[in-house]
Design a protein around this motif. Structure first.
Motif, PDB file in Angstrom:
ATOM      1  N   LEU A   1       0.752  -1.362  -0.054  1.00  0.00           N
ATOM      2  CA  LEU A   1       0.041  -0.070   0.002  1.00  0.00           C
ATOM      3  C   LEU A   1       0.858   1.223   0.099  1.00  0.00           C
ATOM      4  O   LEU A   1       0.555   2.323  -0.720  1.00  0.00           O
ATOM      5  N   SER A   2       2.004   1.188   0.757  1.00  0.00           N
ATOM      6  CA  SER A   2       2.814   2.158   0.735  1.00  0.00           C
ATOM      7  C   SER A   2       3.527   2.437  -0.505  1.00  0.00           C
ATOM      8  O   SER A   2       3.536   3.759  -0.837  1.00  0.00           O
TER       9      SER A   2
ATOM     10  N   GLY B   1       0.862   4.166  -2.848  1.00  0.00           N
ATOM     11  CA  GLY B   1       0.859   5.758  -2.520  1.00  0.00           C
ATOM     12  C   GLY B   1       2.015   6.296  -3.250  1.00  0.00           C
ATOM     13  O   GLY B   1       1.755   7.585  -4.034  1.00  0.00           O
TER      14      GLY B   1
ATOM     15  N   TYR C   1      -7.862  -2.776   1.461  1.00  0.00           N
ATOM     16  CA  TYR C   1      -7.176  -1.645   2.122  1.00  0.00           C
ATOM     17  C   TYR C   1      -7.566  -1.719   3.664  1.00  0.00           C
ATOM     18  O   TYR C   1      -8.812  -1.361   4.018  1.00  0.00           O
ATOM     19  N   ARG C   2      -6.710  -2.009   4.371  1.00  0.00           N
ATOM     20  CA  ARG C   2      -6.875  -1.959   5.882  1.00  0.00           C
ATOM     21  C   ARG C   2      -8.157  -2.876   6.293  1.00  0.00           C
ATOM     22  O   ARG C   2      -8.746  -2.550   7.076  1.00  0.00           O
TER      23      ARG C   2
ATOM     24  N   PRO D   1      -0.566   4.208   5.545  1.00  0.00           N
ATOM     25  CA  PRO D   1      -1.967   4.389   5.216  1.00  0.00           C
ATOM     26  C   PRO D   1      -2.962   4.608   6.175  1.00  0.00           C
ATOM     27  O   PRO D   1      -2.749   3.871   7.418  1.00  0.00           O
ATOM     28  N   GLU D   2      -3.586   5.670   6.338  1.00  0.00           N
ATOM     29  CA  GLU D   2      -4.633   6.000   7.481  1.00  0.00           C
ATOM     30  C   GLU D   2      -5.992   5.786   6.767  1.00  0.00           C
ATOM     31  O   GLU D   2      -6.117   5.054   5.769  1.00  0.00           O
TER      32      GLU D   2
ATOM     33  N   SER E   1      -6.659   8.011   3.539  1.00  0.00           N
ATOM     34  CA  SER E   1      -5.687   8.007   2.257  1.00  0.00           C
ATOM     35  C   SER E   1      -4.389   7.551   2.975  1.00  0.00           C
ATOM     36  O   SER E   1      -4.123   7.147   4.115  1.00  0.00           O
ATOM     37  N   ILE E   2      -3.235   7.376   1.773  1.00  0.00           N
ATOM     38  CA  ILE E   2      -2.010   7.046   2.472  1.00  0.00           C
ATOM     39  C   ILE E   2      -1.082   8.345   2.386  1.00  0.00           C
ATOM     40  O   ILE E   2      -1.260   9.290   1.477  1.00  0.00           O
TER      41      ILE E   2
ATOM     42  N   ASP F   1      -6.254   8.599  -3.280  1.00  0.00           N
ATOM     43  CA  ASP F   1      -7.584   8.210  -3.212  1.00  0.00           C
ATOM     44  C   ASP F   1      -8.522   9.283  -3.797  1.00  0.00           C
ATOM     45  O   ASP F   1      -9.640   9.442  -3.723  1.00  0.00           O
TER      46      ASP F   1
END
Length: 202
Positions: A45-46, A49, A71-72, A151-152, A155-156, A172
């Motif tokens: 995921l990182s 982004g 995603y998470r 990743p929050e 968004s990342i 995102d």
């Protein structure tokens, strides 16, 4: 035992495209611990982004499009570069990048990427002209520290805690694209047929 002669690093560098060299260098920076390359893994995921941020900053010449990804622990629509993924696969085929599959305590699985021994050698041989744009992308403009990529929920983000800098990778930020469809009418030639009634049985 593999007795195939090892391909010289200079030849490997030459067969890589600009984007492939920059992608390898990017992964190498995030696999470095205490100036030793290849000791850490960059989560998928990182990396996604970073790719989108690099594309939008015109550092990487890839296309991207919205796609549904995990995603998470749930599904989320993000901007994804299939061209970037293709180059990542090519680097793996060349034996320069390795993939590690990891799991969480909630039984969610994800990939992470790092450099192989050969990848580390190529990393050190990459020219400054390919290093500079990536260094500008991933290092804090205030202190020069490598951004953490986190990743929050929404968004990342690329984050530098000491400088209180937080940059949205815009992975995102789904763009509205207008599509126009023009109908194409098919021309069908009608063939005249002589119809004859079926005679009734006597």
């Amino acid at each position: 035992m593999d007795t195939t002669p090892k391909e010289p690093v200079s030849e490997i560098i030459q067969k890589l495209t600009d984007e492939q060299r920059r992608l390898l260098y990017l992964i190498g920076l995030y696999s470095t611990i205490e100036e030793t390359v290849g000791k850490q893994w960059l989560k998928d995921l990182s990396l996604k982004g970073l790719l989108i941020k690099g594309i939008r900053d015109k550092i990487l010449d890839y296309d991207y499009a919205p796609a549904s990804v995990m995603y998470r622990g749930t599904r989320k629509v993000l901007n994804i570069s299939q061209e970037g993924q293709n180059d990542l696969n090519i680097l793996r085929e060349y034996g320069l990048v390795a993939r590690l599959r990891l799991g969480t305590d909630r039984h969610f699985y994800f990939n992470a990427y790092g450099l192989t021994f050969d990848g580390v050698e190529v990393f050190h041989a990459i020219l400054q002209e390919d290093r500079d744009p990536i260094d500008k992308l991933v290092h804090c403009a205030k202190c020069g520290k490598l951004y953490e990529v986190i990743p929050e929920e929404d968004s990342i983000y690329m984050i530098c805690e000491p400088c209180k800098v937080k940059i949205n990778t815009e992975v995102d930020d789904i763009e509205d694209v207008a599509y126009m469809c023009t109908p194409k009418w098919l021309k069908i030639k009608m063939i005249e047929t002589e119809w004859k009634p079926i005679s009734e049985e006597e």
